[in-house]
Design an enzyme around this catalytic site. Structure first.
Site, short mmCIF file in Angstrom:
data_model
loop_
_atom_site.label_atom_id
_atom_site.label_comp_id
_atom_site.label_asym_id
_atom_site.label_seq_id
_atom_site.Cartn_x
_atom_site.Cartn_y
_atom_site.Cartn_z
N VAL A 159 -11.79 7.92 -9.32
CA VAL A 159 -13.21 8.79 -10.17
C VAL A 159 -14.02 7.84 -11.24
O VAL A 159 -14.69 8.06 -12.14
CB VAL A 159 -13.46 9.57 -9.48
CG1 VAL A 159 -14.92 10.21 -10.45
CG2 VAL A 159 -13.90 10.43 -8.44
N ASP A 160 -12.52 8.30 -12.43
CA ASP A 160 -12.42 7.95 -13.69
C ASP A 160 -13.03 5.85 -13.57
O ASP A 160 -13.98 5.66 -14.80
CB ASP A 160 -11.82 8.22 -14.48
CG ASP A 160 -11.07 9.59 -15.15
OD1 ASP A 160 -11.82 9.63 -15.18
OD2 ASP A 160 -10.48 9.77 -14.56
#
Length: 376
Positions: A159-160
């Site tokens: 997700v980062d």
């Protein structure tokens, strides 16, 4: 110039991408400690934590204590000189220091100010945003892992990484909009939850469009069969059959051509409906030889298949294919001190891109301060 007030992964990865594309990036860090990931080890390279190094090449590091009035004034001067500022403080955190977008835009009207958070600046402004948490509450874990086991996170902070790419796209788009809009900048907000949801693609649309909430299926695909790992005599083989013609060729290559004529398997929708019957039949055919053997056989038939490898195998494959997956990075003296994955885009003609090693904490403090004090 990019003023990088971010830390950990999403922000630093976005600013490293901008640096790879030729931007000057000045990273602001806490004296004595720096970015949190400087201490995230093992593993360690000869020059520091490999986690930090993965997202901070081609940058300058300036150590400034934002609680110190003199250092804060230097930080503001840096922000006012910047084309782009990237930050991932809690929403409103930099504004408390006089470094918010509203504090800067009058003096720097062309500033592109990118704020990264976990859950946005409205109802989620006080929620701490970490990749693992967002994978959990955002639904990614619910579709990752074995059907009869626990939810799994992705093997990297996915997700980062997605948020970093969204941030880079947003910044580049905002720079083009600034060019078209008489030099006016803008404030961008990017959050981990939205980046995750934007990347759910077919799984997300299954819910939005058909009301079906997807569940974990291990390595199986909800809409395509066979598109999964299949067991051979010595281990698994990844097989990704995307259409009926490919399936017929696969059945022939495995020595079971009649499977493609069976009405239960002749079309993809039929194969999905009868996957529990089909998969054991395919694995029975594959059990007669090794995964490497069947990779060779299927690849020779023009079909997408491959053994499950490690990251080292992936690097070796990319090198064998002539993709030049890595770059050497140099320290200030020009000495090669490490190797990293390159920016994934290849330009023709080549893009002149820097390859400097991730900076040591405060390595450029003196030169940056001298530059700031020498500018109006």
């Amino acid at each position: 110039m990019v003023a990088d007030f971010s830390r950990v992964l999403a922000g630093p990865l976005a600013t490293m991408t901008l640096a790879d594309l030729g931007a000057r990036v000045i990273k602001v860090e806490r004296p004595g400690a720096g970015d949190d990931t400087r201490s995230w080890g093992p593993p360690w390279s000869d020059t520091g934590a490999t986690y930090f190094e993965s997202a901070n090449r081609n940058k300058e590091s300036v150590a400034l204590d934002l609680t110190d009035p003199e250092d804060l004034a230097l930080a503001k001067k840096l922000a006012l000189k910047a084309d782009v500022l990237v930050e991932n403080f809690k929403p409103g955190g930099l504004a408390k220091l006089g470094l918010g977008y509203e504090d800067l835009r009058d003096e720097n009207p062309g500033l592109i100010y990118a704020s990264i958070s976990g859950f946005g600046s409205a109802g989620g402004r006080n929620l701490a945003g970490y990749d693992f948490l967002v994978q959990a509450v955002g639904g990614l874990m619910s579709i990752t892992g074995p059907a009869d086991g626990s939810p799994y996170k992705a093997g990297v902070a996915l997700v980062d990484v997605l948020c970093a790419k969204d941030t880079t796209i947003g910044v580049l788009s905002a720079l083009e909009a600034r060019r078209r809009n008489n030099g006016r900048g803008s404030h961008l907000e990017i959050n981990l939850l939205s980046s995750l949801q934007g990347a759910l693609v077919n799984q997300g649309q299954a819910y939005l469009g058909a009301g079906k909430v997807p569940s974990r299926m291990g390595n199986d695909h909800p809409s395509i069969v066979p598109y999964q790992l299949l067991q051979c005599s010595d281990g698994p083989l990844a097989v990704t059959i995307g259409n009926d013609g490919q399936f017929a060729r696969m059945a022939g290559a495995l020595g079971v051509p009649d499977l493609a004529k069976d009405e239960r398997f002749a079309t993809n929708s039929a194969r999905v409906a009868h996957r529990e019957i089909l998969v054991p039949l395919l694995e029975e055919a594959l059990s007669g030889d090794t995964a490497q053997h069947w990779e060779d056989v299927l690849t020779d038939a023009g079909l997408p298949a491959g053994k499950v490898g490690g990251i080292d195998d992936g690097v070796a494959l990319a090198e064998d294919l002539g993709l030049e997956p890595t770059v050497d990075v140099q320290d200030a003296s020009g000495q090669t001190v490490g190797r990293q994955f390159r920016h994934p885009v290849t330009w023709n003609p080549p893009l002149e891109s820097p390859t400097t090693a991730p900076p040591q904490l405060g390595e450029h403090t003196e030169s940056v301060i001298e530059w700031l004090k020498g500018t109006s």
